[in-house]
Design an enzyme around this catalytic site. Structure first.
Site, PDB file in Angstrom:
ATOM      1  N   LYS A  58      24.076  21.941  41.006  1.00  0.00           N
ATOM      2  CA  LYS A  58      25.472  22.112  40.582  1.00  0.00           C
ATOM      3  C   LYS A  58      26.321  22.441  41.804  1.00  0.00           C
ATOM      4  O   LYS A  58      25.961  23.309  42.605  1.00  0.00           O
ATOM      5  CB  LYS A  58      25.577  23.214  39.531  1.00  0.00           C
ATOM      6  CG  LYS A  58      26.980  23.375  38.960  1.00  0.00           C
ATOM      7  CD  LYS A  58      26.983  24.307  37.762  1.00  0.00           C
ATOM      8  CE  LYS A  58      28.390  24.572  37.253  1.00  0.00           C
ATOM      9  NZ  LYS A  58      29.088  23.318  36.882  1.00  0.00           N
ATOM     10  N   HIS A 108      22.635  27.952  36.251  1.00  0.00           N
ATOM     11  CA  HIS A 108      22.604  26.499  36.274  1.00  0.00           C
ATOM     12  C   HIS A 108      21.565  25.997  37.273  1.00  0.00           C
ATOM     13  O   HIS A 108      21.053  26.761  38.108  1.00  0.00           O
ATOM     14  CB  HIS A 108      23.975  25.933  36.660  1.00  0.00           C
ATOM     15  CG  HIS A 108      24.987  26.009  35.556  1.00  0.00           C
ATOM     16  ND1 HIS A 108      25.649  27.182  35.244  1.00  0.00           N
ATOM     17  CD2 HIS A 108      25.454  25.068  34.696  1.00  0.00           C
ATOM     18  CE1 HIS A 108      26.479  26.959  34.241  1.00  0.00           C
ATOM     19  NE2 HIS A 108      26.384  25.685  33.890  1.00  0.00           N
ATOM     20  N   GLY A 146      34.672  15.482  32.407  1.00  0.00           N
ATOM     21  CA  GLY A 146      33.661  16.525  32.354  1.00  0.00           C
ATOM     22  C   GLY A 146      33.426  17.152  33.711  1.00  0.00           C
ATOM     23  O   GLY A 146      32.680  18.120  33.834  1.00  0.00           O
ATOM     24  N   THR A 147      34.050  16.611  34.745  1.00  0.00           N
ATOM     25  CA  THR A 147      33.905  17.143  36.095  1.00  0.00           C
ATOM     26  C   THR A 147      34.716  18.424  36.213  1.00  0.00           C
ATOM     27  O   THR A 147      35.901  18.453  35.875  1.00  0.00           O
ATOM     28  CB  THR A 147      34.420  16.125  37.131  1.00  0.00           C
ATOM     29  OG1 THR A 147      33.826  14.857  36.878  1.00  0.00           O
ATOM     30  CG2 THR A 147      34.083  16.574  38.543  1.00  0.00           C
ATOM     31  N   THR A 148      34.107  19.493  36.695  1.00  0.00           N
ATOM     32  CA  THR A 148      34.832  20.746  36.887  1.00  0.00           C
ATOM     33  C   THR A 148      35.436  20.799  38.284  1.00  0.00           C
ATOM     34  O   THR A 148      35.116  20.001  39.150  1.00  0.00           O
ATOM     35  CB  THR A 148      33.906  21.958  36.674  1.00  0.00           C
ATOM     36  OG1 THR A 148      32.772  21.836  37.537  1.00  0.00           O
ATOM     37  CG2 THR A 148      33.423  22.024  35.244  1.00  0.00           C
TER      38      THR A 148
END
Length: 265
Positions: free
Chosen positions: A157, A153, A97-99
């Site tokens: 983030k 966001h 899930g890490t971008t």
């Protein structure tokens, strides 16, 4: 029962993942790796009571000792590439899930995963609603090719623009090309640097970072005498958990790299 280790377990998303894994009948949390709260019980940190699993440092050592079926990674962009390679070196499926992974990095991981016969699943967004937003945006772009993206966001983030916004822009660009739909020229020529945001495949993206937000995105389309706006709001990190659980359950049955939750819907 699928045995899951959570990497980045003590973070905001990691704690939600631990809780979701513990509550699902088909999955079981067996390990927690992080850089904070070392030695503390991850169940206590997640607010679900003790699980007898202490947060520990060192992903490789944890994999060797615990031997999970799947690792869920919610860490930081600077670490995720090496984290996934470490998991593959130990023959463990990974849900990411890490971008922040580049296209070249995804390509390299895909080849490694195929060679090892394991799966690497990467999703810019695990929210089912966000995936539907991208799908609808792709369909609209063929008819209304003039589009801009605003993503909002929380201020913690680490990356901008978001992975979801970038993926949305790629889908819009692909739909334009397939339909031979050309957006109108942007004649703006006098502005402060950055006023038009960044541009991904000719789609402007504007990033907002403020306390109070979780994850939100608007896709704005303009046509002759009309506009159309698609908006998705994740109001709580729980919104990502059904997608995470789905990906974890699919992981042992897959091989190679899968990019995007839409492949599982």
């Amino acid at each position: 029962m699928i045995r899951v280790l959570v990497n980045g377990a003590a973070g905001r998303m990691g704690l939600q993942v631990v809780k979701a894994i513990a509550e699902d009948a088909a999955t079981e949390p067996v390990g927690a790796v992080g850089i904070t709260h070392i030695g503390e019980d991850i169940g206590e940190l997640a607010g679900i009571g003790p699980l007898g699993i202490a947060v520990r440092e060192g992903l490789a050592a944890a994999l060797e000792e615990i031997k999970p079926d799947v690792v869920v990674d919610f860490t930081i962009p600077q670490a995720v590439f090496e984290n996934v390679k470490t998991c593959m070196a130990h023959g463990v499926h990974t849900v990411v899930g890490t971008t922040g992974l580049t296209e070249a990095q995804r390509g390299e991981l895909g080849k490694l995963a195929e060679a090892k016969g394991i799966s690497v699943f990467i999703a810019p967004n695990f929210s089912i609603g966000a995936v539907m937003m991208m799908k609808v945006s792709e369909e609209i772009a063929a008819y209304l090719p003039d589009a801009e993206i605003i993503e909002l966001h929380h201020n913690n983030k680490l990356d901008a623009p978001s992975g979801t916004a970038i993926m949305t822009a790629h889908k819009i660009a692909a739909a334009r090309q397939a339909a031979d739909a050309v957006p109108a020229p942007d004649k703006t020529h006098e502005s402060l640097a950055g006023a038009r945001g960044t541009v991904v495949e000719a789609v402007p993206i504007h990033s907002v970072r403020l306390p109070g937000y979780v994850a939100h995105q608007q896709v704005l389309f303009g046509g002759y005498g009309e506009t159309l706006t698609i908006r998705h709001d994740s109001l709580d990190r729980k919104s990502f958990m059904p997608g995470v659980i789905l990906a974890v359950k699919k992981a042992p049955k897959q091989k190679g790299l899968i990019f995007g939750l839409e492949h599982y819907l």
